[in-house]
Design an enzyme around this catalytic site. Structure first.
Site, PDB file in Angstrom:
ATOM      1  N   GLU A  31       0.846  -1.210   0.000  1.00 55.89           N
ATOM      2  CA  GLU A  31       0.000   0.000   0.000  1.00 55.89           C
ATOM      3  C   GLU A  31       0.873   1.249   0.000  1.00 55.89           C
ATOM      4  O   GLU A  31       1.901   1.309   0.666  1.00 55.89           O
ATOM      5  CB  GLU A  31      -0.910   0.049   1.220  1.00 55.89           C
ATOM      6  CG  GLU A  31      -1.886  -1.096   1.360  1.00 55.89           C
ATOM      7  CD  GLU A  31      -2.912  -1.238   0.245  1.00 55.89           C
ATOM      8  OE1 GLU A  31      -2.909  -0.451  -0.726  1.00 55.89           O
ATOM      9  OE2 GLU A  31      -3.707  -2.188   0.339  1.00 55.89           O
ATOM     10  N   ASP A  34       2.665   2.430  -4.821  1.00 57.55           N
ATOM     11  CA  ASP A  34       2.557   2.620  -6.277  1.00 57.55           C
ATOM     12  C   ASP A  34       3.090   3.980  -6.727  1.00 57.55           C
ATOM     13  O   ASP A  34       3.893   4.073  -7.656  1.00 57.55           O
ATOM     14  CB  ASP A  34       1.144   2.331  -6.811  1.00 57.55           C
ATOM     15  CG  ASP A  34       0.019   3.134  -6.179  1.00 57.55           C
ATOM     16  OD1 ASP A  34       0.288   3.905  -5.229  1.00 57.55           O
ATOM     17  OD2 ASP A  34      -1.135   2.980  -6.639  1.00 57.55           O
ATOM     18  N   SER A  65     -27.127   7.285 -13.142  1.00 56.54           N
ATOM     19  CA  SER A  65     -26.582   6.388 -12.127  1.00 56.54           C
ATOM     20  C   SER A  65     -27.745   5.701 -11.413  1.00 56.54           C
ATOM     21  O   SER A  65     -28.554   6.368 -10.751  1.00 56.54           O
ATOM     22  CB  SER A  65     -25.743   7.177 -11.107  1.00 56.54           C
ATOM     23  OG  SER A  65     -25.629   6.413  -9.920  1.00 56.54           O
ATOM     24  N   GLY A 118     -16.403   3.541  -0.740  1.00 56.41           N
ATOM     25  CA  GLY A 118     -15.623   3.956   0.430  1.00 56.41           C
ATOM     26  C   GLY A 118     -15.040   2.805   1.229  1.00 56.41           C
ATOM     27  O   GLY A 118     -14.592   2.982   2.352  1.00 56.41           O
ATOM     28  N   SER A 122     -11.852   0.284  -4.455  1.00 51.92           N
ATOM     29  CA  SER A 122     -11.692   0.969  -5.742  1.00 51.92           C
ATOM     30  C   SER A 122     -12.915   0.983  -6.628  1.00 51.92           C
ATOM     31  O   SER A 122     -12.844   0.642  -7.817  1.00 51.92           O
ATOM     32  CB  SER A 122     -10.536   0.351  -6.524  1.00 51.92           C
ATOM     33  OG  SER A 122      -9.377   0.480  -5.799  1.00 51.92           O
ATOM     34  N   SER A 123     -14.017   1.408  -6.065  1.00 55.68           N
ATOM     35  CA  SER A 123     -15.206   1.569  -6.904  1.00 55.68           C
ATOM     36  C   SER A 123     -14.960   2.629  -7.980  1.00 55.68           C
ATOM     37  O   SER A 123     -15.453   2.496  -9.102  1.00 55.68           O
ATOM     38  CB  SER A 123     -16.408   1.947  -6.049  1.00 55.68           C
ATOM     39  OG  SER A 123     -16.091   3.053  -5.242  1.00 55.68           O
ATOM     40  N   ASP A 168      -4.919   0.786  -8.777  1.00 56.14           N
ATOM     41  CA  ASP A 168      -6.332   0.415  -8.851  1.00 56.14           C
ATOM     42  C   ASP A 168      -6.785   0.260 -10.298  1.00 56.14           C
ATOM     43  O   ASP A 168      -7.457  -0.715 -10.661  1.00 56.14           O
ATOM     44  CB  ASP A 168      -7.194   1.476  -8.154  1.00 56.14           C
ATOM     45  CG  ASP A 168      -6.772   1.696  -6.719  1.00 56.14           C
ATOM     46  OD1 ASP A 168      -5.949   0.910  -6.213  1.00 56.14           O
ATOM     47  OD2 ASP A 168      -7.260   2.666  -6.114  1.00 56.14           O
ATOM     48  N   TYR A 220      -4.492  11.792   1.800  1.00 55.11           N
ATOM     49  CA  TYR A 220      -3.779  10.939   0.844  1.00 55.11           C
ATOM     50  C   TYR A 220      -2.744  11.773   0.074  1.00 55.11           C
ATOM     51  O   TYR A 220      -1.570  11.401  -0.025  1.00 55.11           O
ATOM     52  CB  TYR A 220      -4.790  10.303  -0.123  1.00 55.11           C
ATOM     53  CG  TYR A 220      -4.171   9.395  -1.157  1.00 55.11           C
ATOM     54  CD1 TYR A 220      -4.129   8.017  -0.959  1.00 55.11           C
ATOM     55  CD2 TYR A 220      -3.628   9.903  -2.339  1.00 55.11           C
ATOM     56  CE1 TYR A 220      -3.565   7.171  -1.908  1.00 55.11           C
ATOM     57  CE2 TYR A 220      -3.056   9.067  -3.281  1.00 55.11           C
ATOM     58  CZ  TYR A 220      -3.030   7.713  -3.065  1.00 55.11           C
ATOM     59  OH  TYR A 220      -2.455   6.881  -4.004  1.00 55.11           O
TER      60      TYR A 220
HETATM   61  C1  GLA Z   1      -5.619   4.186  -3.263  1.00 56.04           C
HETATM   62  C2  GLA Z   1      -4.962   4.718  -4.538  1.00 56.04           C
HETATM   63  C3  GLA Z   1      -3.889   3.757  -5.044  1.00 56.04           C
HETATM   64  C4  GLA Z   1      -2.930   3.354  -3.939  1.00 56.04           C
HETATM   65  C5  GLA Z   1      -3.683   2.941  -2.684  1.00 56.04           C
HETATM   66  C6  GLA Z   1      -2.770   2.691  -1.524  1.00 56.04           C
HETATM   67  O1  GLA Z   1      -6.353   3.030  -3.545  1.00 56.04           O
HETATM   68  O2  GLA Z   1      -5.920   4.913  -5.542  1.00 56.04           O
HETATM   69  O3  GLA Z   1      -3.215   4.330  -6.133  1.00 56.04           O
HETATM   70  O4  GLA Z   1      -2.016   4.377  -3.670  1.00 56.04           O
HETATM   71  O5  GLA Z   1      -4.637   3.894  -2.289  1.00 56.04           O
HETATM   72  O6  GLA Z   1      -1.958   1.611  -1.784  1.00 56.04           O
END
Ligand code: GLA
Length: 383
Positions: A31, A34, A65, A118, A122-123, A168, A220
């Site tokens: 995590e 990337d 939607s 959430g 990765s929706s 993602d 983030y």
């Molecule tokens: C989110 C981001 C990814 C990655 C993760 C953490 O999902 O979209 O690119 O950085 O967090 O690993």
């Protein structure tokens, strides 16, 4: 789900289009590596977005939607950006395609998904990849899969305010049933690893804390800045270092006095985490799930104490896993809420889930959610 999408499409637009889907993802380990040019180890899952779509011969996109019961109409010029955040994902994908010379026009579309929002699955990448893949196919643009993933990522950067890495979108486009993907985020070289925990006596289960902290995207982006600060400092001594991926703990310690204590911790986590991904890949090949699990706990510790992207709820779920003797457990995805991913021996599964639900509910006043996932294929046209 597909039927709902088709019915709504027919009701709104009185015709039928093509249907496409793209999945969300899990990530076994790696995590926040990337965007540091490091390694990740994700896999696409059997939950995703499905969209029906048909060019309408105008310059306008008409989108509905189903999950949010919301309609939006927008043009394809930069100044036509829609307000609704869900629509900005679709708009962003269109814009990024156009910026790359892709000749697209207006279309009609309805879509829905079953990736929990959430939850760190990765929706949004699923949504971006669905439309990038669909438009590329419908307009025969000939964009390769790497660029499709980058289109999704650029959409996040330029239209949604998140400076995310490529994991993602890459997993959503390149996913392969029964396989995890070891991706080198610097070179984009990737390798599929067969992944069948059930055959080895384990289950992979996600426990959703059902909390999503506000300001997650700005926190983030701040983590990413910390990493960049440290790279800048290291480059004064080692100009060849482009990402934290290229640095080691010696280089980091060299600049300890030049960076903030916070930035130091962030970089320490990243450098260790990149190594953990490689260790887990090796362990998996040997069927050594104990080591896989141990590294997952290591990631959790780092994300909680060094990178500081966990939260009370996720730490609590992690503690319960540890108490129950679960093989591996950690916060998954960007953090600041969402899920833990747990590698659980089959004979422990029932007791663990029962305890997690009971204790979590007592402590936080609401239940967590549980998702079983199957590692599945990436973006594709249905039928
Ligand atoms: C989110 C981001 C990814 C990655 C993760 C953490 O999902 O979209 O690119 O950085 O967090 O690993």
């Amino acid at each position: 789900m597909e039927e709902k999408i088709r019915n709504k499409f027919r009701e709104l637009f009185n015709t039928t289009g093509n249907v496409y889907t793209s999945p969300g993802r899990i990530n076994l380990i790696g995590e926040h590596t990337d965007y540091n040019g490091g390694f990740v180890f994700p896999g696409a899952i059997d939950k995703g977005m499905i969209a029906e779509i048909k060019p309408n011969g105008t310059g306008v996109v008409r989108a509905f939607s189903i999950d949010l019961n919301d309609y939006a109409e927008f043009g394809l010029r930069e100044e036509d950006a829609p307000k609704a955040s869900w629509a900005r994902y679709i708009f962003g994908v269109c814009r990024e395609i156009i910026k790359r010379g892709g000749m697209i026009q207006g279309f009609d579309t309805t879509f829905a998904g079953d990736v929990p929002l959430g939850a760190g699955m990765s929706s949004s990448a699923a949504l971006e990849s669905t439309y990038a893949f669909a438009l590329n196919d419908l307009y025969q643009l000939g964009i390769d899969k790497f660029e499709l993933a980058k289109i999704g990522q650029a959409t996040e950067h330029n239209y949604c305010g998140v400076n995310c890495g490529i994991m993602d979108q890459f997993a959503s486009v390149f996913g392969k049933a029964g396989h995890l993907i070891r991706l080198d985020c610097r070179s984009l070289e990737y390798k599929y690893y067969p992944f069948d925990p059930e055959a080895a006596g384990y289950k992979l289960v996600l426990l959703d804390s059902v909390v999503k902290h506000e300001l997650a995207s700005s926190a983030y982006n701040k983590r990413r800045q910390s990493c960049e600060h440290v790279v800048e400092a290291i480059r004064c001594h080692h100009p060849e270092v482009e990402y934290l991926r290229d640095a080691d703990m010696n280089m980091l310690n060299e600049v300890k006095a030049d960076v903030s204590a916070e930035d130091y911790m962030r970089a320490e986590y990243v450098i260790e985490e990149i190594q953990r991904v490689l260790d887990v890949c090796d362990a998996l090949v040997k069927g050594d799930y104990e080591t896989v699990g141990e590294k997952m706990y290591g990631t959790h510790y780092g994300m909680s104490k060094l990178y500081e992207v966990s939260c009370e709820e996720l730490d609590y779920l992690n503690d319960i896993a540890k108490e129950c003797g679960v093989t591996g457990s950690r916060v998954m995805g960007g953090g600041f809420g969402g899920c833990t991913i747990n590698l659980v021996k089959k004979d422990l599964y029932d007791a663990f889930v029962k305890k997690a639900f009971a204790d979590y509910t007592v402590k936080f006043g609401h239940e967590p959610k549980l998702y079983d996932v199957v590692i599945s294929d990436g973006a594709r046209r249905l039928h």
